[in-house]
Design a protein around this motif. Structure first.
Motif, PDB file in Angstrom:
ATOM      1  N   VAL A   1       1.006  -1.317  -0.132  1.00 41.65           N
ATOM      2  CA  VAL A   1      -0.071   0.046   0.021  1.00 41.65           C
ATOM      3  C   VAL A   1       0.889   1.184   0.128  1.00 41.65           C
ATOM      4  CG1 VAL A   1      -1.763   1.487   1.199  1.00 41.65           C
ATOM      5  CG2 VAL A   1      -1.917  -1.223   1.110  1.00 41.65           C
ATOM      6  N   GLU A   2       1.802   1.132   0.797  1.00 35.53           N
ATOM      7  CA  GLU A   2       2.803   2.379   0.859  1.00 35.53           C
ATOM      8  C   GLU A   2       3.516   2.651  -0.539  1.00 35.53           C
ATOM      9  OE1 GLU A   2       5.881   1.603   3.635  1.00 35.53           O
ATOM     10  OE2 GLU A   2       4.473   1.345   5.338  1.00 35.53           O
ATOM     11  N   GLY A   3       3.573   1.551  -1.329  1.00 35.54           N
ATOM     12  CA  GLY A   3       4.178   1.704  -2.685  1.00 35.54           C
ATOM     13  C   GLY A   3       3.225   2.298  -3.587  1.00 35.54           C
ATOM     14  N   LEU A   4       1.834   2.084  -3.552  1.00 37.11           N
ATOM     15  CA  LEU A   4       1.045   2.576  -4.401  1.00 37.11           C
ATOM     16  C   LEU A   4       1.038   4.135  -4.065  1.00 37.11           C
ATOM     17  CD1 LEU A   4      -1.443   2.890  -6.413  1.00 37.11           C
ATOM     18  CD2 LEU A   4      -2.581   1.880  -4.559  1.00 37.11           C
ATOM     19  N   LEU A   5       1.057   4.417  -2.550  1.00 35.83           N
ATOM     20  CA  LEU A   5       0.706   5.757  -2.113  1.00 35.83           C
ATOM     21  C   LEU A   5       1.925   6.577  -2.419  1.00 35.83           C
ATOM     22  CD1 LEU A   5      -0.938   5.225   1.284  1.00 35.83           C
ATOM     23  CD2 LEU A   5      -1.972   5.923  -0.738  1.00 35.83           C
ATOM     24  N   THR A   6       2.956   6.134  -2.605  1.00 34.47           N
ATOM     25  CA  THR A   6       4.268   6.804  -2.922  1.00 34.47           C
ATOM     26  C   THR A   6       4.378   6.963  -4.438  1.00 34.47           C
ATOM     27  OG1 THR A   6       5.647   5.543  -1.228  1.00 34.47           O
ATOM     28  CG2 THR A   6       6.726   6.569  -3.141  1.00 34.47           C
ATOM     29  N   ALA A   7       3.828   6.026  -5.138  1.00 33.25           N
ATOM     30  CA  ALA A   7       3.788   6.258  -6.667  1.00 33.25           C
ATOM     31  C   ALA A   7       2.765   7.610  -6.854  1.00 33.25           C
ATOM     32  CB  ALA A   7       3.394   5.099  -7.454  1.00 33.25           C
ATOM     33  N   LEU A   8       1.518   7.568  -6.192  1.00 32.81           N
ATOM     34  CA  LEU A   8       0.767   8.754  -6.469  1.00 32.81           C
ATOM     35  C   LEU A   8       1.303   9.954  -5.889  1.00 32.81           C
ATOM     36  CD1 LEU A   8      -2.634   6.868  -5.138  1.00 32.81           C
ATOM     37  CD2 LEU A   8      -2.007   7.786  -7.503  1.00 32.81           C
ATOM     38  N   ARG A   9       1.860   9.922  -4.949  1.00 31.05           N
ATOM     39  CA  ARG A   9       2.582  11.358  -4.275  1.00 31.05           C
ATOM     40  C   ARG A   9       3.782  11.695  -5.153  1.00 31.05           C
ATOM     41  NH1 ARG A   9       5.911  10.633   1.172  1.00 31.05           N
ATOM     42  NH2 ARG A   9       7.330   9.557  -0.748  1.00 31.05           N
ATOM     43  N   ASP A  10       4.739  10.963  -5.414  1.00 27.76           N
ATOM     44  CA  ASP A  10       5.526  11.273  -6.355  1.00 27.76           C
ATOM     45  C   ASP A  10       5.267  11.754  -7.809  1.00 27.76           C
ATOM     46  OD1 ASP A  10       7.238  10.854  -4.370  1.00 27.76           O
ATOM     47  OD2 ASP A  10       8.155   9.030  -5.357  1.00 27.76           O
ATOM     48  N   ASP A  11       4.136  11.246  -8.091  1.00 25.80           N
ATOM     49  CA  ASP A  11       3.502  11.723  -9.504  1.00 25.80           C
ATOM     50  C   ASP A  11       2.648  12.881  -9.399  1.00 25.80           C
ATOM     51  OD1 ASP A  11       3.465  10.851 -12.362  1.00 25.80           O
ATOM     52  OD2 ASP A  11       1.106  10.198 -12.165  1.00 25.80           O
ATOM     53  N   GLY A  12       2.458  13.553  -8.270  1.00 23.46           N
ATOM     54  CA  GLY A  12       1.833  14.579  -8.218  1.00 23.46           C
ATOM     55  C   GLY A  12       0.446  14.682  -8.002  1.00 23.46           C
ATOM     56  N   ARG A  13      -0.032  13.252  -7.712  1.00 20.94           N
ATOM     57  CA  ARG A  13      -1.512  13.335  -7.587  1.00 20.94           C
ATOM     58  C   ARG A  13      -2.077  13.240  -6.328  1.00 20.94           C
ATOM     59  NH1 ARG A  13      -3.397   8.257 -11.421  1.00 20.94           N
ATOM     60  NH2 ARG A  13      -4.963   9.348 -11.354  1.00 20.94           N
ATOM     61  N   ILE A  14      -1.308  13.195  -5.308  1.00 16.62           N
ATOM     62  CA  ILE A  14      -1.705  13.282  -4.022  1.00 16.62           C
ATOM     63  C   ILE A  14      -0.781  14.367  -3.311  1.00 16.62           C
ATOM     64  CG2 ILE A  14      -3.149  11.534  -3.799  1.00 16.62           C
ATOM     65  CD1 ILE A  14      -0.945  10.300  -1.933  1.00 16.62           C
ATOM     66  N   ALA A  15      -1.021  15.059  -2.044  1.00 12.19           N
ATOM     67  CA  ALA A  15      -0.202  15.892  -1.429  1.00 12.19           C
ATOM     68  C   ALA A  15       1.067  15.404  -0.833  1.00 12.19           C
ATOM     69  CB  ALA A  15      -1.175  16.921  -0.375  1.00 12.19           C
ATOM     70  N   GLU A  16       2.048  16.082  -0.330  1.00 18.32           N
ATOM     71  CA  GLU A  16       3.032  15.490   0.055  1.00 18.32           C
ATOM     72  C   GLU A  16       2.670  15.116   1.647  1.00 18.32           C
ATOM     73  OE1 GLU A  16       7.405  14.777   0.298  1.00 18.32           O
ATOM     74  OE2 GLU A  16       5.730  15.220  -1.375  1.00 18.32           O
ATOM     75  N   VAL A  17       2.593  13.781   1.694  1.00 15.75           N
ATOM     76  CA  VAL A  17       2.128  13.248   2.889  1.00 15.75           C
ATOM     77  C   VAL A  17       2.981  12.059   3.542  1.00 15.75           C
ATOM     78  CG1 VAL A  17      -0.217  13.696   2.440  1.00 15.75           C
ATOM     79  CG2 VAL A  17       0.705  11.603   1.857  1.00 15.75           C
ATOM     80  N   ASP A  18       3.108  11.818   4.555  1.00 14.52           N
ATOM     81  CA  ASP A  18       3.557  10.553   5.068  1.00 14.52           C
ATOM     82  C   ASP A  18       2.961   9.229   4.673  1.00 14.52           C
ATOM     83  OD1 ASP A  18       4.948   8.226   6.612  1.00 14.52           O
ATOM     84  OD2 ASP A  18       5.322   9.799   8.120  1.00 14.52           O
ATOM     85  N   VAL A  19       3.369   8.476   3.728  1.00 17.92           N
ATOM     86  CA  VAL A  19       2.736   7.376   3.140  1.00 17.92           C
ATOM     87  C   VAL A  19       2.660   6.182   4.067  1.00 17.92           C
ATOM     88  CG1 VAL A  19       3.137   7.967   0.855  1.00 17.92           C
ATOM     89  CG2 VAL A  19       4.872   6.408   1.962  1.00 17.92           C
ATOM     90  N   GLN A  20       3.552   6.072   4.927  1.00 21.22           N
ATOM     91  CA  GLN A  20       3.621   5.068   5.879  1.00 21.22           C
ATOM     92  C   GLN A  20       2.336   5.203   6.953  1.00 21.22           C
ATOM     93  OE1 GLN A  20       7.397   5.042   8.013  1.00 21.22           O
ATOM     94  NE2 GLN A  20       8.230   3.368   6.515  1.00 21.22           N
ATOM     95  N   VAL A  21       2.131   6.396   7.309  1.00 25.13           N
ATOM     96  CA  VAL A  21       1.010   6.784   8.421  1.00 25.13           C
ATOM     97  C   VAL A  21      -0.397   6.685   7.471  1.00 25.13           C
ATOM     98  CG1 VAL A  21      -0.038   8.588   9.497  1.00 25.13           C
ATOM     99  CG2 VAL A  21       2.243   8.222   9.896  1.00 25.13           C
TER     100      VAL A  21
END
Length: 230
Positions: free
Chosen positions: A134-154
């Protein structure tokens, strides 16, 4: 006519999984043997104990990392809301299968004072594999600029934990508190509501560039990241 004596372990485990998901701890090796079309002796010869049979049968059910990869595949062409809903509904469906069987087994085992508890730990425990995926998917979304800069682990733990709690509480209320449901909503409505609230805090604001990053999150699965580019 019963199945041949050369039946493969996978077929025995498929039968055992079906029975355990239906009956939990109340299931007997006799019921499993009947479903598989073999003798109880065959089960004990292959797996030793009922607990070990349960562990082997349910191990695949406890691993949800593959669900995350399925959601991540082709993610670039989907709205963020759709991705979060697909992830939530996939986790929900999996938890609805494994929570009743695992908890019923644990409660019954503890009530009998039996110290032999199931263990699903392999190289990396299934819950940790799921969270990393799940962290990997969220990281991809974050790095792609599709979600804000967040702590993906949390954020990963918020998503997984809230859906697990929804399923756990509903099962506990129905199983141990007179059959009364815990939630005044359907599971699907909960996931959709959860996504709306979650995205209110993590959605990328229009016109705001993503800040430069010093490095990727440690331990990000490559498969989930590649899925963004499909």
């Amino acid at each position: 006519m019963g199945r041949p004596a050369t039946i493969k372990d996978e077929a025995l485990l498929d039968a055992a999984r079906e029975v355990f998901l239906e009956r939990g701890l109340a299931a007997t090796t006799s019921e499993v043997a009947h479903r598989a079309g073999v003798s109880e002796g065959t089960l004990f010869k292959r797996f030793g104990t009922k607990t070990r049979l349960f562990e082997c049968a349910m191990s695949a059910e406890t691993d949800t990392s593959g669900l995350v990869e399925g959601v991540a595949y082709g993610a670039r062409g989907k709205p963020v809301e759709v991705l979060f809903e697909e992830l939530g509904l996939a986790l929900l469906a999996k938890f609805q299968r494994i929570v009743p069987a695992v908890l019923t087994h644990l409660v019954g085992t503890l009530a009998k004072g039996n110290p032999e508890l199931p263990s699903f730990v392999t190289d990396v425990p299934p819950p940790l594999r799921m969270l990393v995926a799940v962290e990997g998917l969220l990281t991809a979304l974050r790095d792609d600029g599709r979600i804000a800069e967040v702590d993906v682990q949390v954020l990963a733990r918020m998503i997984v934990g809230s859906i697990w709690q929804f399923v756990f509480l509903d099962f506990a209320m129905k199983r141990f508190f007179g059959g009364r449901g815990a939630h005044p909503m359907t599971p699907e409505d909960y996931v959709r509501g959860h996504v709306r609230i979650m995205l209110a805090g993590v959605r990328r604001r229009p016109g705001r560039a993503a800040p430069a990053r010093k490095g990727a999150t440690k331990g990000t699965p490559k498969k989930a990241k590649r899925g963004m580019n499909e």
